[in-house]
Design a protein around this motif. Structure first.
Motif, PDB file in Angstrom:
ATOM      1  N   GLU A 111       0.828  -1.211   0.000  1.00 39.71           N
ATOM      2  CA  GLU A 111       0.000   0.000   0.000  1.00 39.71           C
ATOM      3  C   GLU A 111       0.862   1.262   0.000  1.00 39.71           C
ATOM      4  OE1 GLU A 111      -3.422   0.570  -0.206  1.00 39.71           O
ATOM      5  OE2 GLU A 111      -3.663  -1.569  -0.615  1.00 39.71           O
TER       6      GLU A 111
ATOM      7  N   PHE B 122       2.594   1.774  -3.706  1.00 39.47           N
ATOM      8  CA  PHE B 122       1.705   2.173  -4.799  1.00 39.47           C
ATOM      9  C   PHE B 122       0.878   3.423  -4.485  1.00 39.47           C
ATOM     10  CE2 PHE B 122       3.049  -1.898  -6.341  1.00 39.47           C
ATOM     11  CZ  PHE B 122       3.265  -1.609  -7.689  1.00 39.47           C
TER      12      PHE B 122
ATOM     13  N   GLY C 172      -1.197  -0.417 -10.038  1.00 41.32           N
ATOM     14  CA  GLY C 172      -1.151  -0.658  -8.598  1.00 41.32           C
ATOM     15  C   GLY C 172      -2.129  -1.716  -8.145  1.00 41.32           C
ATOM     16  N   VAL C 173      -3.364  -1.616  -8.601  1.00 40.66           N
ATOM     17  CA  VAL C 173      -4.381  -2.587  -8.186  1.00 40.66           C
ATOM     18  C   VAL C 173      -4.033  -3.975  -8.717  1.00 40.66           C
ATOM     19  CG1 VAL C 173      -6.815  -3.233  -8.423  1.00 40.66           C
ATOM     20  CG2 VAL C 173      -6.193  -0.876  -7.854  1.00 40.66           C
TER      21      VAL C 173
ATOM     22  N   ILE D  36      -0.857  -5.314  -6.591  1.00 41.65           N
ATOM     23  CA  ILE D  36      -0.995  -5.635  -5.166  1.00 41.65           C
ATOM     24  C   ILE D  36      -2.390  -6.099  -4.768  1.00 41.65           C
ATOM     25  CG2 ILE D  36       0.869  -4.044  -4.562  1.00 41.65           C
ATOM     26  CD1 ILE D  36      -1.293  -2.140  -3.418  1.00 41.65           C
ATOM     27  N   GLY D  37      -3.284  -6.221  -5.723  1.00 37.93           N
ATOM     28  CA  GLY D  37      -4.641  -6.652  -5.400  1.00 37.93           C
ATOM     29  C   GLY D  37      -4.692  -7.964  -4.648  1.00 37.93           C
TER      30      GLY D  37
ATOM     31  N   GLY E 171      -5.522  -3.726  -2.932  1.00 32.59           N
ATOM     32  CA  GLY E 171      -5.171  -2.539  -3.709  1.00 32.59           C
ATOM     33  C   GLY E 171      -6.072  -1.356  -3.440  1.00 32.59           C
TER      34      GLY E 171
END
Length: 185
Positions: free
Chosen positions: A76, A79, A113-114, A117-118, A123
């Motif tokens: 978090e 990103f 980003g999503v 790291i989702g 994300g």
């Protein structure tokens, strides 16, 4: 679409970055606080809408099964920092501001980003999203604690992005000083 209404402030971390950067003269701490409160309420209203559309269903804000809060912190932070830095660079900076492609740059940060790291944190990249998800889950099952943790990390990332931006975009400060000197002359 809403840039001329509120400066398109939809994310408290980005609002924090804009405030700390000092590059938005109309963004006072009081106005930033109102924006952030409105953003959080908007996130919670969105969660209530989701929950009502899906007959009370919700999902928990937490790290994914294979990950812990340490990984969420890194994911978090990195990103959200990137998102805030790009927003400052393409929408706030006097020297690098883009009048045409800023939306694509910002949306690309969110998309990357999503997707990156989702599977770790979901994300969120946005305290309003974090609190919205927790509110949709009625702040149960540790969601409130998770929302606070996610939000603190995201806000710190916004502050860090503003500090980095101020360092890398010092030319904006020089231009502002020159403009003030010209006005007073």
């Amino acid at each position: 679409a809403l840039g001329n209404v509120s400066g398109a402030h939809f994310n408290p971390a980005v609002t924090m970055a804009a405030l700390v950067s000092g590059r938005c003269p109309d963004l006072t701490p009081a106005k930033a606080g109102l924006y952030m409160a409105s953003q959080l309420l908007g996130g919670m209203a969105g969660a209530a809408t989701y929950s009502s559309v899906y007959n009370g269903a919700s999902f928990k804000l937490s790290p994914a099964v294979a990950w812990g809060y340490g990984e969420v912190l890194i994911a978090e932070f990195v990103f959200t920092f990137l998102l805030c830095y790009v927003v400052l660079s393409v929408a706030v900076s006097g020297a690098t501001k883009s009048t045409e492609m800023f939306g694509l740059a910002i949306a690309s940060c969110l998309t990357c980003g999503v997707n990156a790291i989702g599977a770790i944190s979901g994300g969120a990249l946005n305290p309003a999203v974090s609190f919205g998800i927790a509110a949709g889950h009625r702040f149960g099952d540790g969601s409130f604690k998770a929302a606070v943790f996610f939000s603190v990390v995201e806000l710190i990332a916004g502050v860090a992005a503003a500090v980095a931006f101020s360092t890398t975009h010092a030319v904006d400060n020089e231009k502002a000083k020159d403009d003030k000197a010209a006005e007073s002359a």
